[in-house]
Design a protein around this motif. Structure first.
Motif, PDB file in Angstrom:
ATOM      1  N   LEU A  78      -6.099   8.778 -24.931  1.00 52.11           N
ATOM      2  CA  LEU A  78      -5.717   7.550 -24.224  1.00 52.11           C
ATOM      3  C   LEU A  78      -5.697   7.774 -22.710  1.00 52.11           C
ATOM      4  CD1 LEU A  78      -4.527   4.657 -24.612  1.00 52.11           C
ATOM      5  CD2 LEU A  78      -2.266   5.719 -24.597  1.00 52.11           C
ATOM      6  N   GLN A  79      -5.150   8.905 -22.318  1.00 54.37           N
ATOM      7  CA  GLN A  79      -5.057   9.190 -20.891  1.00 54.37           C
ATOM      8  C   GLN A  79      -6.439   9.428 -20.277  1.00 54.37           C
ATOM      9  OE1 GLN A  79      -2.090   9.133 -19.217  1.00 54.37           O
ATOM     10  NE2 GLN A  79      -3.281   9.317 -17.334  1.00 54.37           N
ATOM     11  N   ARG A  80      -7.234  10.285 -20.926  1.00 50.99           N
ATOM     12  CA  ARG A  80      -8.553  10.599 -20.373  1.00 50.99           C
ATOM     13  C   ARG A  80      -9.489   9.395 -20.451  1.00 50.99           C
ATOM     14  NH1 ARG A  80      -9.919  16.192 -19.165  1.00 50.99           N
ATOM     15  NH2 ARG A  80     -11.650  15.130 -18.178  1.00 50.99           N
ATOM     16  N   ARG A 186      -7.197  15.101 -14.033  1.00 51.28           N
ATOM     17  CA  ARG A 186      -7.380  14.252 -15.214  1.00 51.28           C
ATOM     18  C   ARG A 186      -6.925  14.981 -16.473  1.00 51.28           C
ATOM     19  NH1 ARG A 186     -11.275  14.005 -11.768  1.00 51.28           N
ATOM     20  NH2 ARG A 186     -11.762  12.026 -10.766  1.00 51.28           N
ATOM     21  N   HIS A 187      -7.244  16.269 -16.509  1.00 48.84           N
ATOM     22  CA  HIS A 187      -6.822  17.087 -17.644  1.00 48.84           C
ATOM     23  C   HIS A 187      -5.298  17.282 -17.636  1.00 48.84           C
ATOM     24  CE1 HIS A 187      -6.968  20.138 -20.737  1.00 48.84           C
ATOM     25  NE2 HIS A 187      -6.482  21.056 -19.933  1.00 48.84           N
ATOM     26  N   VAL A 188      -4.749  17.544 -16.451  1.00 51.92           N
ATOM     27  CA  VAL A 188      -3.297  17.733 -16.345  1.00 51.92           C
ATOM     28  C   VAL A 188      -2.569  16.470 -16.813  1.00 51.92           C
ATOM     29  CG1 VAL A 188      -1.386  18.090 -14.721  1.00 51.92           C
ATOM     30  CG2 VAL A 188      -3.476  19.443 -14.490  1.00 51.92           C
ATOM     31  N   PHE A 189      -3.054  15.316 -16.377  1.00 47.56           N
ATOM     32  CA  PHE A 189      -2.435  14.059 -16.811  1.00 47.56           C
ATOM     33  C   PHE A 189      -2.595  13.866 -18.320  1.00 47.56           C
ATOM     34  CE2 PHE A 189      -3.024  11.918 -12.386  1.00 47.56           C
ATOM     35  CZ  PHE A 189      -1.959  12.652 -11.916  1.00 47.56           C
ATOM     36  N   GLY A 190      -3.758  14.250 -18.839  1.00 46.40           N
ATOM     37  CA  GLY A 190      -3.973  14.155 -20.281  1.00 46.40           C
ATOM     38  C   GLY A 190      -2.957  14.999 -21.046  1.00 46.40           C
ATOM     39  N   LEU A 191      -2.715  16.207 -20.543  1.00 45.07           N
ATOM     40  CA  LEU A 191      -1.740  17.084 -21.201  1.00 45.07           C
ATOM     41  C   LEU A 191      -0.327  16.510 -21.105  1.00 45.07           C
ATOM     42  CD1 LEU A 191      -2.983  20.625 -20.060  1.00 45.07           C
ATOM     43  CD2 LEU A 191      -3.306  19.515 -22.285  1.00 45.07           C
ATOM     44  N   ALA A 192      -0.015  15.901 -19.958  1.00 40.02           N
ATOM     45  CA  ALA A 192       1.315  15.307 -19.796  1.00 40.02           C
ATOM     46  C   ALA A 192       1.505  14.164 -20.793  1.00 40.02           C
ATOM     47  CB  ALA A 192       1.502  14.804 -18.366  1.00 40.02           C
ATOM     48  N   MET A 193       0.476  13.332 -20.955  1.00 37.23           N
ATOM     49  CA  MET A 193       0.598  12.219 -21.898  1.00 37.23           C
ATOM     50  C   MET A 193       0.660  12.755 -23.333  1.00 37.23           C
ATOM     51  SD  MET A 193       1.079   9.027 -22.195  1.00 37.23           S
ATOM     52  CE  MET A 193       0.548   8.002 -20.823  1.00 37.23           C
ATOM     53  N   ALA A 194      -0.076  13.811 -23.611  1.00 36.46           N
ATOM     54  CA  ALA A 194      -0.022  14.410 -24.945  1.00 36.46           C
ATOM     55  C   ALA A 194       1.392  14.898 -25.248  1.00 36.46           C
ATOM     56  CB  ALA A 194      -1.018  15.569 -25.037  1.00 36.46           C
TER      57      ALA A 194
END
Ligand SMILES: Nc1ncnc2c1ncn2[C@@H]1O[C@H](COP(=O)(O)OP(=O)(O)OP(=O)(O)O)[C@@H](O)[C@H]1O
Ligand SMILES: [Mg+2]
Lengths: 287, 235
Positions: A78-80, A186-194
Motif C-alpha cells: 500500500l505504501q509503495r 520509499r522503502h523506509v516508509f514502506g517498512l514503517a507502514m508494514a
C-alpha cells in the motif's frame, strides 16, 4: 468499589486503545501522514482473523501468525504502490487518498462479508477471569493490556535501539539528508507502514475477540486511536499508552454513571486535555 | 592528467520554472581537490545537490565513473561513493552524535573510515558521542557532519561551505584536518566563500556566476583580478 472497578477495567480497555493508536502514531511520526483509513484497516485485520479462524479452524490468537505478516505485507505494498505518491509538501493529498481508501475498504468488506455483525470465538479466554482482592479481572482484558505494553515496548526498542529505528528517525528528521545516507525513503516508509499494520493486525484480532464488529465500525476505532495519540502527545509511544488508558478510564467511569455516557465521557476527557495541554501530556520526548 | 571520475556536461538545473544552472561543464579527476567559488545565489549549492541526486537532471548531463547519474536517486548515488557535507550541517536532531555517524556508515562501503578513525580525527566527538547532536557547538556539529560523510567511505566528498558561521580558530582546525581526509586518494569538491582558503586547499578552481561557469583554472595560477571579474561580472 464501583469506582475502583471502573478505573481498573478502563485501564485495561486503554491497552486496546493504545494498540489502535500505536500504528497511527508511528506513521505520523515517520512520514507526517494522517491515515484516515487506519480504523478500517483494523477492521480489515479483524475480518482476516475471522476468515483464518474459520478456514484453518484455529484459535484467534493463533490466527495472528497469519494475519500479522499479511497486514504487514499489505502495508508495504500500500505504501509503495499508493501512499508514497501522495506524500509531499501538501498535506491534503494523503488525507484525501486515505479517506478514499477507507471508503474502498468498507465497501469491499460489505461485499465480502455483508453488514451482519461478526465475532471471533476465543473459547474460554472470553469468559475466564482472575480474582484480585475484591475485583474480578477478565483474562482477555488483562492479556490485551499485557500485549499492548509488550507491543509498545517493542516499538520503542525498535525506534531507539536498532538500525531500522535509526533510519525511521533520520528520515523523519530530514528526508533529503537521509537519502544522502543511502536510505531509500520509499522503502523506509514502506517498512514503517508494514510495522504499523502489523500492530494493527494485533489490535484488530483483539478487537474481534472482545466485541462483535461489522464493516462500519472502523471510524470509531480511528477516533479512539486518534484521541489516544493526541492525549499522550504526538510522537511519544509510551504517551500513547497513557492516552489510551485515560480514554478507557473516562469511558468506563462515564458508563458507570450512565451507560449512555460512555463515549461522551471519553470525548469530553479528550477535549479537556486538549484545552489544557494542546500538545498532549508528553509531547515529543525521546528515548 | 588522471582520468576524470566525475564529469558534468552542459548541466542545466531547475527549481520549477526557475533555471538555476546553465550548461555547466566541469570535471573532477581522481584524487583531486576542486574548489567552487561564487557569489551568493550563484548556484554552488544547486550544483552539489544536482550531483548528489537531490535535484533531478537529465541523465547524460552527469557521469560518474562512466555511468550516467543525472537522474539517479540520491540513495543510489550515495551507494556509488559520492558523499556530501551539506550547507548548514543538517545533522539529524533526533539522533545522538554517534548515531549520526553510524547512519553515515549505512552505505557500508569498504574503506579506511570507521567510528574509531573519525574519533581519532575529531577526539571531542568521542567525549560527546551520547549527546544529542543539537547540543554541540557549531564547530563540533560541523565535525559530525564531516565524520558522517566520511563514514560512507566515499570516493568523492563534497563540502558545502564548511566554514559558514564558524569562528576563525574553528575554521582553522577544520581545514587543518582536510589533508588527512583527502590525502588518501579521495577526491573532493569544496564550495567555499573564503577565496583564500579555497585556493589554498585546491588544485583547480571554478567560479560560478548566475548559474554559469565564469572562470576555470589552476588555483595557483588564477589572479585576483580574474577572480574579481568572474565573481561579480565587472570589467
Ligand atoms: N528551493 C529553491 N527554490 C527556488 N529557487 C531556489 C531554491 N534554492 C535556490 N534557489 C535559487 O537558485 C539560485 C542558486 O541558488 P544556490 O543556493 O545554488 O546558490 P549558492 O551559490 O549556493 O548561494 P549561497 O552562497 O548563498 O549558498 C538562487 O537564485 C536561488 O535563489
Ligand atoms: Mg549555497
Amino acid at each position: 468499589m464501583d469506582f475502583l472497578n471502573a478505573v481498573v477495567q478502563g485501564t485495561l480497555l486503554g491497552g486496546l486503545y493504545a494498540l489502535f493508536a500505536a500504528g497511527l502514531s508511528l506513521i505520523f511520526g515517520v512520514m507526517r501522514l494522517v491515515n484516515i483509513a487506519h480504523g478500517d484497516l483494523i477492521v480489515l485485520a479483524a475480518y482476516l482473523g475471522l476468515t483464518t479462524t474459520v478456514v484453518l479452524g484455529v484459535h484467534p490468537l493463533v490466527a495472528l501468525i497469519v494475519v500479522v505478516p499479511a497486514m504487514a505485507g499489505i502495508g508495504y505494498v500500500l505504501q509503495r504502490g499508493v501512499l508514497n505518491h501522495t506524500l509531499g509538501d501538501d498535506i491534503l493529498p494523503p488525507l484525501l487518498v486515505t479517506f478514499g481508501l477507507s471508503v474502498i475498504i468498507q465497501n469491499a468488506l460489505l461485499e465480502g462479508y455483508s453488514a451482519d455483525p461478526q465475532k471471533m470465538d476465543a473459547g474460554v479466554l472470553e469468559t475466564a477471569s482472575v480474582a484480585l482482592g475484591p475485583l474480578s479481572l477478565g483474562l482477555l482484558p488483562l492479556l490485551t493490556f499485557a500485549i499492548a505494553v509488550a507491543v509498545i515496548a517493542g516499538l520503542q526498542w525498535t525506534f531507539y535501539r536498532t538500525p531500522l529505528g535509526r533510519a525511521f528517525r533520520a528520515t523523519s528528521d530530514n528526508q533529503d539528508i537521509a537519502q544522502l545516507m543511502g536510505l531509500n525513503k520509499r522503502h523506509v516508509f514502506g517498512l514503517a507502514m508494514a510495522l504499523a499494520l502489523a500492530v494493527t493486525a494485533v489490535a484488530g484480532i483483539l478487537l474481534g475477540i472482545r466485541t462483535s464488529f461489522d464493516p462500519s465500525v472502523g471510524g470509531g476505532r480511528l477516533i479512539f486511536g486518534f484521541e489516544a495519540v493526541i492525549i499522550g502527545g504526538l510522537g511519544n509511544l509510551w504517551g500513547t499508552l497513557v492516552g489510551g488508558v485515560i480514554l478507557g478510564v473516562a469511558q468506563t467511569l462515564g458508563a458507570t454513571i450512565n451507560p449512555g455516557w460512555q463515549l461522551l465521557a471519553g470525548h469530553i476527557a479528550f477535549l479537556v486535555i486538549l484545552a489544557v495541554r494542546p500538545n498532549g501530556l508528553f509531547p515529543r520526548i525521546s528515548g | 592528467m588522471p582520468e576524470p571520475i566525475l564529469t558534468l556536461t552542459g548541466l542545466d538545473a531547475f527549481y520549477g520554472d526557475f533555471q538555476a544552472l546553465y550548461g555547466v561543464d566541469l570535471e573532477v579527476s581522481e584524487g583531486e581537490v576542486l574548489a567552487i567559488i561564487g557569489a551568493n545565489g550563484a548556484g554552488k549549492t544547486t550544483l552539489l545537490r544536482s550531483i548528489a541526486g537531490l535535484i533531478g537532471n537529465e541523465a547524460s548531463q552527469i557521469t560518474y565513473r562512466g555511468r550516467s547519474i543525472g537522474n539517479a536517486r540520491p540513495d543510489v548515488v550515495a551507494q556509488m561513493g559520492l558523499a556530501m557535507v551539506p550547507e548548514g550541517r543538517q545533522l539529524f536532531p533526533s539522533l545522538s552524535v554517534e548515531e549520526n555517524l553510524m547512519i553515515g556508515g549505512r552505505v557500508n562501503r569498504e574503506g579506511p573510515w570507521n567510528l574509531r578513525k573519525v574519533y581519532d580525527l575529531f577526539p571531542i566527538l568521542e567525549e560527546r558521542k551520547a549527546q544529542a547532536s543539537t547540543s554541540l557547538s557549531g564547530g563540533q556539529q560541523q565535525m559530525v557532519a564531516i565524520g558522517r560523510a566520511l563514514m560512507a567511505n566515499p570516493d568523492l566528498i563534497m563540502f558545502d561551505e564548511i566554514s559558514l558561521g564558524l569562528a576563525p580558530v574553528i575554521i582553522r582546525d577544520i581545514y587543518k584536518a582536510l589533508p588527512g581526509i583527502v590525502g588518501g586518494g579521495m577526491s573532493a569538491v569544496i564550495v567555499e566563500q573564503d577565496i583564500t582558503k579555497a585556493l589554498a586547499v585546491s588544485s583547480r578552481v571554478y567560479c560560478l556566476q548566475e548559474g554559469r561557469v565564469s572562470l576555470e583554472g589552476r588555483s595557483d595560477a588564477v589572479s585576483r583580478e580574474d577572480i574579481a571579474r568572474a565573481y561579480f561580472g565587472v570589467e
